[in-house]
Design an enzyme around this catalytic site. Structure first.
Site, PDB file in Angstrom:
ATOM      1  N   SER A 121     -46.635 -14.952   2.027  1.00  0.00           N
ATOM      2  CA  SER A 121     -45.430 -15.656   2.440  1.00  0.00           C
ATOM      3  C   SER A 121     -45.773 -17.055   2.969  1.00  0.00           C
ATOM      4  O   SER A 121     -46.376 -17.841   2.250  1.00  0.00           O
ATOM      5  CB  SER A 121     -44.682 -14.813   3.483  1.00  0.00           C
ATOM      6  OG  SER A 121     -43.353 -15.234   3.628  1.00  0.00           O
TER       7      SER A 121
ATOM      8  N   HIS B 275     -40.968  -7.799  -0.454  1.00  0.00           N
ATOM      9  CA  HIS B 275     -41.709  -8.962   0.021  1.00  0.00           C
ATOM     10  C   HIS B 275     -43.033  -8.600   0.687  1.00  0.00           C
ATOM     11  O   HIS B 275     -43.977  -9.388   0.649  1.00  0.00           O
ATOM     12  CB  HIS B 275     -40.831  -9.737   1.014  1.00  0.00           C
ATOM     13  CG  HIS B 275     -41.435 -11.015   1.505  1.00  0.00           C
ATOM     14  ND1 HIS B 275     -41.732 -12.071   0.656  1.00  0.00           N
ATOM     15  CD2 HIS B 275     -41.818 -11.414   2.744  1.00  0.00           C
ATOM     16  CE1 HIS B 275     -42.255 -13.064   1.361  1.00  0.00           C
ATOM     17  NE2 HIS B 275     -42.325 -12.693   2.625  1.00  0.00           N
TER      18      HIS B 275
END
Length: 279
Positions: free
Chosen positions: A107, A259
C-alpha cells in the site's frame, strides 16, 4: 517457535526521530540479499506477521515501523513526507550496513519503496509492490489549511474512532471471517497513543503527491506487482497503470483477494516472490 520469540526488536534514532525495527536473522542467508518490509498507511510491521516467518526460512528479514505508526515515535515535529520517510528507510539500511536489499512495500509502503528506488537505486536489487498506492495527488488546500485549526487532531481522532478498526479491516479483506480479535487488537494498538493523531495531522500537510508517470518510467529496477482482484482500497486499475509505467515490471492478480495481501495470501505471495527473484 512463534514470531515474537524469534524477533529481535530495536529502536534507533534516524532523522531526529526514534524508529522501531525488527531484525530476523537466518545465519545460512549471509550471502543472500536482505528483504526489507515497508508497511502501509494506518498499519505497522504487524501486517507482515504471516509473511515474515515464511521469508525468514531462507533469508534475513528487516521490518520497520514508519513514523508515526507501530512502535515508532509519534511527534508533530517530524516532517511526515514520503521523501522524508524514504530517507528514514535509507538511513536504516546504511546504519545496518545493508548494501543491497529487496524492498517489499504494501500500500503506502509501495510508494515509499518507489521513492527509495528513484533516489537510491544502488540500494535496491528488486522491488515487490503489494497493492501499492499510486498516482495520488497532494491533499486539497482546503484540508491542508483546515489542519492548522485548533483541535483538528481531536476531530481526526473522533473520525477514525467512528470508522472503527473492524470496519476498516472489512473494507480491506475479501473474506470477513479472517478478522479475529488478535487481528483487531494488532491494528488498534498504535492508536492507544494520542500523539499519533497530531502526527497524522502533520502528515496531511507534508505528504506530497505520488510519483508521476514520467518519474516511474525512469525506475528500471526489476519489479513484481501483486494485486487482489477485489481490492477496494487501491483498485486493480492502479496496478495495471503502474505495470505500464514501470518499464521492467510484471503484474500478478489474485482472485478472491482484497487489499491485505500479506495477511490474506502469504503463501502465494511467497511463492511468487521466490519465483521472481530466482528468475
Amino acid at each position: 517457535m512463534n514470531l515474537a520469540e524469534r524477533s529481535n526488536s530495536y529502536t534507533i534514532r534516524l532523522n531526529n526521530i526514534s524508529v522501531h525495527y525488527e531484525w530476523y536473522e537466518n545465519k545460512e542467508a549471509n550471502d543472500k540479499p536482505v528483504f526489507t518490509l515497508i508497511h502501509g498507511f494506518l498499519s505497522s510491521t504487524f501486517s507482515y506477521r504471516r509473511l515474515i516467518p515464511l521469508l525468514n526460512r531462507r533469508y534475513n528479514v528487516l521490518a520497520l515501523d514508519l513514523p508515526p505508526f507501530g512502535k515508532s515515535q509519534k511527534t508533530k515535529k517530524f516532517e511526515h513526507s514520503y521523501q522524508n520517510l524514504s530517507q528514514v528507510v535509507i538511513k536504516l539500511l546504511e546504519n545496518l550496513a545493508i548494501e543491497k536489499s529487496i524492498l517489499i512495500g504494501h500500500s503506502m509502503g509501495g510508494q515509499i519503496a518507489l521513492n527509495i528506488a528513484k533516489n537510491r537505486p544502488d540500494l535496491v536489487s528488486r522491488l515487490i509492490l503489494l497493492s501499492s498506492s499510486g498516482y495520488m495527488e497532494r491533499s486539497k488546500l482546503s484540508l491542508v489549511y483546515s489542519s492548522y485549526l485548533p483541535f483538528f487532531s481531536l476531530g481526526l481522532k473522533k473520525w477514525l474512532e467512528k470508522q472503527g478498526v473492524r470496519k476498516n479491516l472489512l473494507n480491506c479483506v475479501s473474506d470477513p471471517n479472517m478478522i479475529d480479535e488478535e487481528m483487531i487488537q494488532g491494528y488498534l494498538q498504535p492508536f492507544n497513543d494520542d500523539n499519533i493523531f497530531k502526527s497524522l495531522t502533520r502528515m496531511i500537510r507534508d505528504r506530497e503527491g505520488d510519483l508521476s508517470s514520467e518519474e516511474l518510467k525512469k525506475i528500471t529496477i526489476p519489479s513484481l506487482l501483486i494485486w487482489g482482484k477485489e481490492d477496494r482500497v487501491v483498485p486493480l486499475k492502479i496496478g495495471k497503470r503502474l505495470n505500464r509505467d514501470l518499464p521492467n515490471s510484471k503484474l500478478i492478480v489474485y482472485e478472491n483477494t482484497g487489499h491485505l495481501l500479506p495477511e490474506e495470501k502469504p503463501n502465494e505471495v511467497l511463492e511468487n516472490i521466490l519465483s521472481f527473484i530466482n528468475t
